[in-house]
Enzyme design. Structure first.
Site, PDB file in Angstrom:
ATOM      1  N   ALA A  88       0.871  -1.174   0.000  1.00  0.00           N
ATOM      2  CA  ALA A  88       0.000   0.000   0.000  1.00  0.00           C
ATOM      3  C   ALA A  88       0.911   1.228   0.000  1.00  0.00           C
ATOM      4  O   ALA A  88       2.065   1.158   0.456  1.00  0.00           O
ATOM      5  CB  ALA A  88      -0.886  -0.015   1.244  1.00  0.00           C
ATOM      6  N   GLY A 129       0.515  -4.867   0.834  1.00  0.00           N
ATOM      7  CA  GLY A 129      -0.689  -4.878  -0.002  1.00  0.00           C
ATOM      8  C   GLY A 129      -0.485  -5.577  -1.340  1.00  0.00           C
ATOM      9  O   GLY A 129      -1.451  -6.038  -1.953  1.00  0.00           O
ATOM     10  N   GLU A 180      -0.935  -9.147  -0.637  1.00  0.00           N
ATOM     11  CA  GLU A 180      -2.371  -9.305  -0.350  1.00  0.00           C
ATOM     12  C   GLU A 180      -3.207  -9.263  -1.632  1.00  0.00           C
ATOM     13  O   GLU A 180      -4.167 -10.024  -1.780  1.00  0.00           O
ATOM     14  CB  GLU A 180      -2.807  -8.218   0.641  1.00  0.00           C
ATOM     15  CG  GLU A 180      -2.158  -8.430   1.997  1.00  0.00           C
ATOM     16  CD  GLU A 180      -2.304  -7.228   2.934  1.00  0.00           C
ATOM     17  OE1 GLU A 180      -1.903  -6.115   2.542  1.00  0.00           O
ATOM     18  OE2 GLU A 180      -2.830  -7.401   4.032  1.00  0.00           O
ATOM     19  N   GLU A 240       4.684  -5.011   7.081  1.00  0.00           N
ATOM     20  CA  GLU A 240       4.009  -3.900   7.775  1.00  0.00           C
ATOM     21  C   GLU A 240       4.529  -3.684   9.190  1.00  0.00           C
ATOM     22  O   GLU A 240       4.548  -2.565   9.690  1.00  0.00           O
ATOM     23  CB  GLU A 240       2.487  -4.152   7.826  1.00  0.00           C
ATOM     24  CG  GLU A 240       1.779  -4.047   6.487  1.00  0.00           C
ATOM     25  CD  GLU A 240       1.734  -5.350   5.701  1.00  0.00           C
ATOM     26  OE1 GLU A 240       2.479  -6.300   6.044  1.00  0.00           O
ATOM     27  OE2 GLU A 240       0.950  -5.415   4.741  1.00  0.00           O
TER      28      GLU A 240
HETATM   29  N1  CAA Z   1       4.590   3.166  -0.795  1.00  0.00           N
HETATM   30  C1  CAA Z   1       4.969   4.323  -1.378  1.00  0.00           C
HETATM   31  N2  CAA Z   1       6.081   4.422  -2.138  1.00  0.00           N
HETATM   32  C2  CAA Z   1       6.842   3.321  -2.304  1.00  0.00           C
HETATM   33  C3  CAA Z   1       6.509   2.100  -1.701  1.00  0.00           C
HETATM   34  C4  CAA Z   1       5.300   2.038  -0.936  1.00  0.00           C
HETATM   35  N3  CAA Z   1       4.867   0.901  -0.374  1.00  0.00           N
HETATM   36  N4  CAA Z   1       7.454   1.184  -2.021  1.00  0.00           N
HETATM   37  C5  CAA Z   1       8.343   1.818  -2.790  1.00  0.00           C
HETATM   38  N5  CAA Z   1       7.980   3.114  -2.969  1.00  0.00           N
HETATM   39  C6  CAA Z   1       8.681   4.163  -3.729  1.00  0.00           C
HETATM   40  C7  CAA Z   1       9.908   4.644  -2.978  1.00  0.00           C
HETATM   41  O1  CAA Z   1       9.555   5.608  -2.019  1.00  0.00           O
HETATM   42  C8  CAA Z   1      10.736   5.204  -4.118  1.00  0.00           C
HETATM   43  O2  CAA Z   1      10.207   6.466  -4.486  1.00  0.00           O
HETATM   44  P1  CAA Z   1      11.208   7.744  -4.665  1.00  0.00           P
HETATM   45  O3  CAA Z   1      12.074   7.342  -5.834  1.00  0.00           O
HETATM   46  O4  CAA Z   1      10.263   8.864  -4.959  1.00  0.00           O
HETATM   47  O5  CAA Z   1      11.969   7.868  -3.399  1.00  0.00           O
HETATM   48  C9  CAA Z   1      10.434   4.246  -5.267  1.00  0.00           C
HETATM   49  O6  CAA Z   1       9.188   3.602  -4.921  1.00  0.00           O
HETATM   50  C10 CAA Z   1      11.495   3.174  -5.438  1.00  0.00           C
HETATM   51  O7  CAA Z   1      11.673   2.519  -4.189  1.00  0.00           O
HETATM   52  P2  CAA Z   1      13.099   2.328  -3.467  1.00  0.00           P
HETATM   53  O8  CAA Z   1      14.005   3.438  -3.848  1.00  0.00           O
HETATM   54  O9  CAA Z   1      12.854   2.131  -2.013  1.00  0.00           O
HETATM   55  O10 CAA Z   1      13.592   0.991  -4.182  1.00  0.00           O
HETATM   56  P3  CAA Z   1      14.563  -0.130  -3.565  1.00  0.00           P
HETATM   57  O11 CAA Z   1      14.861  -1.045  -4.713  1.00  0.00           O
HETATM   58  O12 CAA Z   1      15.698   0.472  -2.843  1.00  0.00           O
HETATM   59  O13 CAA Z   1      13.680  -0.911  -2.484  1.00  0.00           O
HETATM   60  C11 CAA Z   1      11.693  -2.022  -1.648  1.00  0.00           C
HETATM   61  C12 CAA Z   1      12.536  -1.644  -2.896  1.00  0.00           C
HETATM   62  C13 CAA Z   1      12.467  -3.044  -0.785  1.00  0.00           C
HETATM   63  C14 CAA Z   1      10.420  -2.655  -2.182  1.00  0.00           C
HETATM   64  C15 CAA Z   1      11.402  -0.746  -0.819  1.00  0.00           C
HETATM   65  O14 CAA Z   1      10.889   0.245  -1.686  1.00  0.00           O
HETATM   66  C16 CAA Z   1      10.407  -0.964   0.286  1.00  0.00           C
HETATM   67  O15 CAA Z   1      10.765  -1.502   1.304  1.00  0.00           O
HETATM   68  N6  CAA Z   1       9.151  -0.522   0.057  1.00  0.00           N
HETATM   69  C17 CAA Z   1       8.118  -0.604   1.094  1.00  0.00           C
HETATM   70  C18 CAA Z   1       7.638  -2.021   1.295  1.00  0.00           C
HETATM   71  C19 CAA Z   1       6.589  -2.049   2.371  1.00  0.00           C
HETATM   72  O16 CAA Z   1       6.846  -1.753   3.526  1.00  0.00           O
HETATM   73  N7  CAA Z   1       5.370  -2.434   1.994  1.00  0.00           N
HETATM   74  C20 CAA Z   1       4.243  -2.503   2.926  1.00  0.00           C
HETATM   75  C21 CAA Z   1       3.480  -1.213   2.873  1.00  0.00           C
HETATM   76  S1  CAA Z   1       2.251  -1.112   4.144  1.00  0.00           S
HETATM   77  C22 CAA Z   1       0.968  -2.001   3.560  1.00  0.00           C
HETATM   78  O17 CAA Z   1       0.996  -2.573   2.501  1.00  0.00           O
HETATM   79  C23 CAA Z   1      -0.213  -2.012   4.512  1.00  0.00           C
HETATM   80  C24 CAA Z   1      -1.375  -2.802   4.095  1.00  0.00           C
HETATM   81  O18 CAA Z   1      -1.392  -4.007   4.116  1.00  0.00           O
HETATM   82  C25 CAA Z   1      -2.605  -2.086   3.776  1.00  0.00           C
END
Ligand code: CAA
Length: 256
Positions: free
Chosen positions: A63, A107, A110, A130
């Site tokens: 998400a 998400g 999911e 998360e």
């Molecule tokens: N939300 C918003 N933006 C996201 C994102 C997310 N879940 N995942 C990645 N992005 C964005 C980053 O912020 C980045 O944007 P900018 O270039 O503007 O900074 C872009 O996508 C590329 O990401 P990274 O630079 O971080 O890429 P990476 O290769 O270094 O890492 C990754 C990849 C390991 C997937 C890392 O991006 C990450 O950990 N993302 C978050 C994963 C996460 O925590 N997901 C769970 C979200 S909470 C949820 O999903 C709740 C629910 O169930 C409802």
């Protein structure tokens, strides 16, 4: 413009999530576009299977964390967030394949689990991270992951927040098969075309029968299966399928 790109070929709708700058992070707009496209293709009689793709780097990285940042308890209670939208996928009768390459986190995992089956590229990574944000899965992860892989593995993934590779995901039953990332699209298309080549009503009944197993006791499930099996004998296609077998020819489906 929709955040979902669409093409249709050989009875299959191919939907590609197109928010690559955020690794396909699910915001309200993307979820709405996905659900709208799924519901529209579900109503199209020429479509027998739907495939959801992301990019090679990410199916969906979760998400949208930046969109969630300003939210509070009351806004989530009032908006129902998009869990409600994701749950609408359960009402789709056409089979849906999630073709996952790269990250399917939070998400994203999911969303893939809300589909009927997951085919994974060898670079796929699944997880429910998360907890590292001091929150928990909110789009069905604690429920669908536990049903898919059992309590031990679900606890491990949800409490540590670690990523699981495609091999581990296949071993624990989250994924139906793994293919090389260069062949993900062609293999998913082949699988979808096979499903779409069968009698559409029979496929829908089979999907319903399997899904019943996730919701009921064995006795209730067996009873439902018996009724659904009998219901296929009301199909013209069932008669055609068995006649074609007896006459050693290919069946011609009327999808009725
Ligand atoms: N939300 C918003 N933006 C996201 C994102 C997310 N879940 N995942 C990645 N992005 C964005 C980053 O912020 C980045 O944007 P900018 O270039 O503007 O900074 C872009 O996508 C590329 O990401 P990274 O630079 O971080 O890429 P990476 O290769 O270094 O890492 C990754 C990849 C390991 C997937 C890392 O991006 C990450 O950990 N993302 C978050 C994963 C996460 O925590 N997901 C769970 C979200 S909470 C949820 O999903 C709740 C629910 O169930 C409802």
């Amino acid at each position: 413009m929709s955040l979902v790109l669409e093409t249709c070929e050989k009875g299959v709708a191919h939907l590609t999530l197109n928010r690559p700058e955020a690794l396909n992070a699910l915001n309200e707009e993307l979820i709405k576009d996905i659900v709208e496209a799924l519901e529209r293709h579900d109503k199209n009689p020429s479509i027998g299977c739907i495939v959801l793709y992301g990019t090679e780097r990410a199916f969906v990285a979760g998400a949208d964390i930046k969109a969630m940042l300003p939210k509070n308890f009351v806004s989530f209670q009032e908006e129902e967030m998009f869990a409600f939208e994701i749950n609408r996928i359960e009402t789709i009768k056409t089979p849906i394949i999630a073709a996952v390459a790269g990250y399917a986190l939070g998400g994203g995992c999911e969303l893939a689990m809300a589909c009927d089956m997951i085919i994974a590229a060898n670079n796929a990574k699944f997880g429910q991270p998360e907890i590292t944000l001091a929150t928990i899965p909110g789009l069905g992860g604690s429920q669908r992951l536990t049903r898919a892989v059992g309590k031990a593995k679900a606890m491990d993934l949800i409490l540590t927040g670690r990523h699981m590779d495609a091999q581990e995901a296949e071993k624990c039953g989250l994924v139906s098969r793994i293919v090389d990332h260069t062949e993900l699209k062609s293999e998913a298309a082949k699988m979808a075309e096979t499903i779409a080549s069968h009698s559409r009503p029979a496929v829908r009944i089979a999907k319903k029968a399997v899904n019943v197993a996730m919701e009921t006791t064995l006795a209730q499930g067996l009873s439902t299966e018996k009724d659904l099996f009998a219901s296929t004998f009301a199909l013209e296609d069932r008669k055609e399928g068995m006649t074609a077998f007896s006459e050693k020819r290919k069946p011609k489906w009327k999808n009725s």
